[in-house]
Design an enzyme around this catalytic site. Structure first.
Site, mmCIF file in Angstrom:
data_model
loop_
_atom_site.group_PDB
_atom_site.id
_atom_site.type_symbol
_atom_site.label_atom_id
_atom_site.label_comp_id
_atom_site.label_asym_id
_atom_site.label_seq_id
_atom_site.Cartn_x
_atom_site.Cartn_y
_atom_site.Cartn_z
ATOM 1 N N ARG A 1 27.709 78.982 51.743
ATOM 2 C CA ARG A 1 26.647 78.586 52.685
ATOM 3 C C ARG A 1 26.904 77.204 53.282
ATOM 4 O O ARG A 1 26.494 76.928 54.407
ATOM 5 C CB ARG A 1 25.281 78.583 51.990
ATOM 6 C CG ARG A 1 24.747 79.986 51.740
ATOM 7 C CD ARG A 1 23.422 79.920 50.985
ATOM 8 N NE ARG A 1 22.784 81.231 50.936
ATOM 9 C CZ ARG A 1 21.579 81.442 50.408
ATOM 10 N NH1 ARG A 1 20.886 80.444 49.896
ATOM 11 N NH2 ARG A 1 21.063 82.648 50.398
ATOM 12 N N LYS B 97 12.931 95.993 40.786
ATOM 13 C CA LYS B 97 11.503 96.240 40.960
ATOM 14 C C LYS B 97 11.168 97.103 42.163
ATOM 15 O O LYS B 97 11.471 96.742 43.298
ATOM 16 C CB LYS B 97 10.777 94.908 41.104
ATOM 17 C CG LYS B 97 10.786 94.100 39.838
ATOM 18 C CD LYS B 97 9.865 92.913 39.983
ATOM 19 C CE LYS B 97 10.104 91.919 38.854
ATOM 20 N NZ LYS B 97 9.935 90.545 39.299
ATOM 21 N N GLY C 1 21.809 88.389 47.195
ATOM 22 C CA GLY C 1 22.712 87.639 46.324
ATOM 23 C C GLY C 1 23.460 88.538 45.349
ATOM 24 O O GLY C 1 24.662 88.367 45.142
ATOM 25 N N GLY D 99 16.413 88.383 50.746
ATOM 26 C CA GLY D 99 15.000 88.594 51.054
ATOM 27 C C GLY D 99 14.757 88.564 52.553
ATOM 28 O O GLY D 99 14.024 89.397 53.102
HETATM 29 C C1 3PG Z 1 17.669 82.554 48.694
HETATM 30 O O1 3PG Z 1 18.569 81.975 48.108
HETATM 31 O O2 3PG Z 1 17.411 83.747 48.533
HETATM 32 C C2 3PG Z 1 16.893 81.764 49.683
HETATM 33 O O3 3PG Z 1 17.364 80.452 49.664
HETATM 34 C C3 3PG Z 1 15.407 81.840 49.447
HETATM 35 O O4 3PG Z 1 15.075 81.221 48.253
HETATM 36 P P1 3PG Z 1 13.629 81.510 47.634
HETATM 37 O O5 3PG Z 1 13.634 82.970 47.280
HETATM 38 O O6 3PG Z 1 13.511 80.600 46.447
HETATM 39 O O7 3PG Z 1 12.619 81.210 48.706
#
Ligand code: 3PG
Ligand code: MG
Length: 379
Positions: A43, A180, A333, A356
């Protein structure tokens, strides 16, 4: 189609200007020689070309990021210090502010915190696609106060996901995994409309299996989603595992692994046992579906893949996706980590930085942070 995002090219020369860049440097770290160090700088490296372009145009560049979840308090292990050290080796002229989430105003989307953050800056750039599903102050407030733009990586991620949703080459096969069902049901619903086949694996699949009268032992299960899972299966294009593998209750699993014997259950998991990976028949049917695809979207592992005994399903999916010549988009991830661990990250079309965020974009067609940029009254 979502309208296009403002670009910073329109600002021209930036001599004497101060630019605040919201990045997502929420990178994995580990203790190396007694101190925390960044273990994956994907990143950070991806953002360097933007920084260099801004510096070349004459700007003073300051970056800001969240890092972990310190929940509004100063917590030393969530200091951005290791990220700063890595950034200094890649692009020393960019300053990085301390973790935005040390201040409770960040997650509360507090106007005063956002104002203080952007005070003294002429421009704001959001280059944090993976944080743009969060309506947090550093994402939402600066566009209200200064001319604002979308960074090039954010633009690319949005364009890639948009083209996937608007005109996918068919068959379009989506693969959704993870623990989940609650987190992923919305996306499975949307994908069941858009994709030709939706493969469901991982812990979330057991709730789907339970709707078919199959015993799932003590596998992950969420009774409150049984009806919705049953309805989704009635559509006929949602593919769930035919069999699974796992352990007896009380056995050790996880990244440490353990000596306990792995069992192949077939379609039914007896009481006292837990499914932790898809079985060989599921593996084969998933691989076959993936092999037929012209477009692939993959988010989420097929089992507890951090434990090598239960990585077979995730590995089979990763290899099938990599072997395919379909357009393949990987988000999340865990899926990205899995691909990397098999050395396959260069064999897919696009690796999204945001798990997400990419799911929410697919589900809702927009994100709060993108809307804030488009609707900036200062642009
Ligand atoms: C991630 O790594 O998925 C993003 O940086 C979002 O992080 P968060 O889920 O803690 O908001
Ligand atoms: Mg996340």
């Amino acid at each position: 189609m979502t309208p296009s995002l403002p670009s910073y090219e329109r600002w021209g020369s930036l001599v004497g200007k101060r630019v605040l860049v919201r990045v997502d440097f929420n990178t994995p770290v580990d203790v190396i020689d007694g101190q925390l160090e960044v273990t994956d700088d994907f990143r950070i490296r991806a953002t360097v070309p933007l920084f260099e372009d801004l510096l070349e145009r004459g700007a003073t560049v300051v970056a800001c990021t969240h890092f972990g979840r310190p929940k509004g308090k100063v917590v030393e292990e969530y200091s951005v210090a290791p990220v700063r050290r890595r950034l200094a080796t890649l692009c020393p002229r960019v300053e990085l502010l301390e973790n935005l989430r040390f201040n409770p105003g960040e997650e509360a989307n507090d106007r005063a915190f956002g104002e203080a953050l952007v005070a003294g800056f002429d421009y704001y750039i959001n280059e944090a696609f993976s944080a743009s599903h969060r309506a947090h102050a550093s994402i939402m407030i600066p566009p209200l106060l200064v001319p604002s733009a979308a960074g090039p990586n954010l633009q690319r991620e949005v364009a890639t996901l948009q083209s996937l949703l608007e005109e996918p080459a068919r068959p379009f096969v989506a693969i959704v995994g993870g623990a989940k069902v609650k987190d992923k049901l919305g996306i499975v619903k949307v994908l069941a409309d858009k994709a030709d086949t939706v493969i469901v694996g991982g812990g979330m699949a057991y709730t789907f299996e339970a709707t078919q009268g199959r015993s799932i032992g003590s596998s992950l299960f969420d009774a409150s989603y049984l009806d919705e899972c049953a309805k989704l299966l009635e559509r006929g294009n949602v593919l769930i595992p035919e069999d699974s593998r796992g352990l007896a209750d009380g056995s050790a699993f996880g990244s440490g692994g353990g000596p306990d014997e792995v069992i192949e259950f077939g379609a039914a998991i007896p009481d006292g046992f837990e499914g932790l990976d898809i079985g060989p028949r599921a593996r084969q049917s998933f691989v076959n579906a993936i092999a037929s695809a012209k477009t692939i979207l993959w988010n989420g592992p097929m089992g507890v893949f951090e434990d090598p005994r239960f990585s077979t399903g995730t590995e089979a999916v990763a290899r099938a996706v990599a072997a395919s010549d379909a357009v393949s988009i990987i988000g999340g991830g865990d899926s990205v980590a899995a691909l990397q661990s098999y050395g396959l990250e260069h064999d897919v079309s696009f690796v999204s930085t945001g798990g997400g965020a990419s799911l929410e974009f697919v589900e809702h067609g927009d994100l709060p942070g993108l809307k804030a940029l488009r609707e900036s009254p200062c642009n």
